[in-house]
Design a protein around this motif. Structure first.
Motif, PDB file in Angstrom:
ATOM      1  N   GLU A  20       0.849  -1.200   0.000  1.00  0.00           N
ATOM      2  CA  GLU A  20       0.000   0.000   0.000  1.00  0.00           C
ATOM      3  C   GLU A  20       0.880   1.243   0.000  1.00  0.00           C
ATOM      4  O   GLU A  20       1.898   1.305   0.699  1.00  0.00           O
ATOM      5  CB  GLU A  20      -0.909  -0.011   1.228  1.00  0.00           C
ATOM      6  CG  GLU A  20      -1.891   1.146   1.252  1.00  0.00           C
ATOM      7  CD  GLU A  20      -2.851   1.053   2.434  1.00  0.00           C
ATOM      8  OE1 GLU A  20      -3.740   1.911   2.536  1.00  0.00           O
ATOM      9  OE2 GLU A  20      -2.698   0.115   3.246  1.00  0.00           O
ATOM     10  N   THR A  21       0.507   2.230  -0.792  1.00  0.00           N
ATOM     11  CA  THR A  21       1.227   3.507  -0.830  1.00  0.00           C
ATOM     12  C   THR A  21       0.318   4.616  -0.306  1.00  0.00           C
ATOM     13  O   THR A  21      -0.918   4.521  -0.371  1.00  0.00           O
ATOM     14  CB  THR A  21       1.667   3.848  -2.248  1.00  0.00           C
ATOM     15  OG1 THR A  21       0.512   3.981  -3.082  1.00  0.00           O
ATOM     16  CG2 THR A  21       2.577   2.764  -2.807  1.00  0.00           C
ATOM     17  N   ALA A  23      -1.544   8.183  -0.134  1.00  0.00           N
ATOM     18  CA  ALA A  23      -2.180   9.037  -1.139  1.00  0.00           C
ATOM     19  C   ALA A  23      -1.408  10.350  -1.258  1.00  0.00           C
ATOM     20  O   ALA A  23      -0.772  10.811  -0.297  1.00  0.00           O
ATOM     21  CB  ALA A  23      -3.628   9.318  -0.743  1.00  0.00           C
ATOM     22  N   GLU A  27      -4.967  13.136  -6.208  1.00  0.00           N
ATOM     23  CA  GLU A  27      -5.344  11.830  -6.750  1.00  0.00           C
ATOM     24  C   GLU A  27      -6.862  11.740  -6.892  1.00  0.00           C
ATOM     25  O   GLU A  27      -7.617  12.146  -6.003  1.00  0.00           O
ATOM     26  CB  GLU A  27      -4.862  10.705  -5.830  1.00  0.00           C
ATOM     27  CG  GLU A  27      -3.395  10.360  -5.988  1.00  0.00           C
ATOM     28  CD  GLU A  27      -3.056   9.028  -5.346  1.00  0.00           C
ATOM     29  OE1 GLU A  27      -3.115   8.002  -6.051  1.00  0.00           O
ATOM     30  OE2 GLU A  27      -2.737   9.032  -4.140  1.00  0.00           O
ATOM     31  N   VAL A  30      -7.962   6.443  -4.589  1.00  0.00           N
ATOM     32  CA  VAL A  30      -6.882   5.730  -3.898  1.00  0.00           C
ATOM     33  C   VAL A  30      -7.092   4.221  -4.001  1.00  0.00           C
ATOM     34  O   VAL A  30      -6.400   3.437  -3.347  1.00  0.00           O
ATOM     35  CB  VAL A  30      -6.791   6.155  -2.412  1.00  0.00           C
ATOM     36  CG1 VAL A  30      -6.405   7.615  -2.285  1.00  0.00           C
ATOM     37  CG2 VAL A  30      -8.106   5.851  -1.679  1.00  0.00           C
ATOM     38  N   ASN A  33      -4.076   2.253  -4.921  1.00  0.00           N
ATOM     39  CA  ASN A  33      -2.884   2.433  -4.077  1.00  0.00           C
ATOM     40  C   ASN A  33      -2.583   1.191  -3.242  1.00  0.00           C
ATOM     41  O   ASN A  33      -1.654   1.185  -2.441  1.00  0.00           O
ATOM     42  CB  ASN A  33      -3.073   3.627  -3.127  1.00  0.00           C
ATOM     43  CG  ASN A  33      -2.980   4.954  -3.865  1.00  0.00           C
ATOM     44  OD1 ASN A  33      -3.028   4.980  -5.095  1.00  0.00           O
ATOM     45  ND2 ASN A  33      -2.844   6.038  -3.125  1.00  0.00           N
ATOM     46  N   ARG A  34      -3.378   0.195  -3.430  1.00  0.00           N
ATOM     47  CA  ARG A  34      -3.200  -1.031  -2.646  1.00  0.00           C
ATOM     48  C   ARG A  34      -3.227  -2.226  -3.592  1.00  0.00           C
ATOM     49  O   ARG A  34      -4.026  -2.268  -4.523  1.00  0.00           O
ATOM     50  CB  ARG A  34      -4.307  -1.172  -1.600  1.00  0.00           C
ATOM     51  CG  ARG A  34      -4.233  -2.441  -0.775  1.00  0.00           C
ATOM     52  CD  ARG A  34      -5.412  -2.530   0.170  1.00  0.00           C
ATOM     53  NE  ARG A  34      -5.447  -1.414   1.114  1.00  0.00           N
ATOM     54  CZ  ARG A  34      -6.424  -1.237   2.011  1.00  0.00           C
ATOM     55  NH1 ARG A  34      -7.439  -2.087   2.050  1.00  0.00           N
ATOM     56  NH2 ARG A  34      -6.383  -0.218   2.828  1.00  0.00           N
TER      57      ARG A  34
END
Length: 264
Positions: A20-21, A23, A27, A30, A33-34
């Motif tokens: 996971e990154t 946010a 964006e 999200v 992002n995972r």
């Protein structure tokens, strides 16, 4: 900026890893992002050191068993020429290589997962300091299997070395000759080593007979096979971080030959 991360796969088989990154401003979503990644852990080959001592009819049984498993990397030595044997044969005419004691029990000991002694008689080939190394090897997480014959009950028994302190039983000095059928104990019917070996169902063929038992006095661990009530045959134990097993007979080769219906 690309980044790399290292992690340890702690068990064989699939492991799910979630990445996971955080946010960042602006964006739209999200949701991406995972991510889940499946990593398949493959266990390294089991490194086994097999040391055969006294020559006997079943000397190759353990070797054949271990060599038949592709997941096992086996190193096997057979003690054929003890130090006290001196028949004046010139060294250059001997085909046998010296037993690499220092290399095995000092330099490379920790590389092994399991050490098997098959009817090993203490003949001053392995010095006391190396037996102490093996004791620490077990306590630090290694495994030891001792397959005992009559020599285990004698004055040169491995029980009299530092290895004896991690064994689940001591020899009484008695060796019983006579037919018996190995049977699982109550603990053995549930233990992962022997639970799947137990004959089940009506009319199941009993395991074949053995004819020698090294009498022992248990002091720790569990007896999972027996030759009769209060007559342990296979004992297992955990010692600190390691594991140890003691087979109080050298007749498992009868099963390998199919004698008296054989065994598992």
């Amino acid at each position: 900026t690309p980044q790399s991360h290292a992690f340890v796969v702690e068990h064989a088989g699939p492991t799910l890893i979630e990445i996971e990154t955080e946010a960042v401003p602006g964006e739209l979503t999200v949701a991406n992002n995972r991510s889940l990644v499946a990593v398949n852990g493959v266990r390294e080959r089991l490194k086994v050191l097999l040391i055969s001592g006294q020559p006997h009819a079943g000397e190759r049984t353990w070797r054949n068993l271990l060599k038949s498993d592709p997941a096992v990397e086996l190193i096997h030595f057979t003690i054929l020429r003890p130090p006290e044997k001196d028949d004046f044969t010139p060294i250059v005419e001997l085909a046998l290589i010296p037993f690499p004691v220092q290399e095995l029990f000092e330099v490379k000991l920790k590389e092994f997962d399991l050490i098997v002694f098959d009817r090993y008689l203490e003949r001053d080939i392995i010095p006391p300091s190396h037996f102490r190394n093996m004791e620490r090897f077990v306590r630090d997480g290694g495994a030891l299997l001792l397959v005992a014959g009559p020599e285990f009950a004698g004055a040169r028994s491995l029980a009299r070395t530092a290895v004896g302190s991690v064994l689940p039983a001591r020899p009484t000095g008695q060796v019983t000759e006579g037919a018996f059928r190995p049977l699982p104990t109550d603990a053995g019917r549930r233990h992962p080593v022997t639970a799947d070996l137990t004959p089940t169902g009506a009319g199941a063929t009993p395991w074949g007979r053995w004819f020698r038992l090294i009498e022992t006095a248990p002091r720790s661990g569990h007896s999972i096979l027996e030759a009769g009530p209060d007559r342990p045959l296979l004992m297992v134990d955990r010692v600190d971080k390691g594991r140890v097993a003691l087979f109080a007979s050298d007749h498992i080769w009868l099963w390998a030959r199919g004698f008296d219906s054989g065994g598992p």
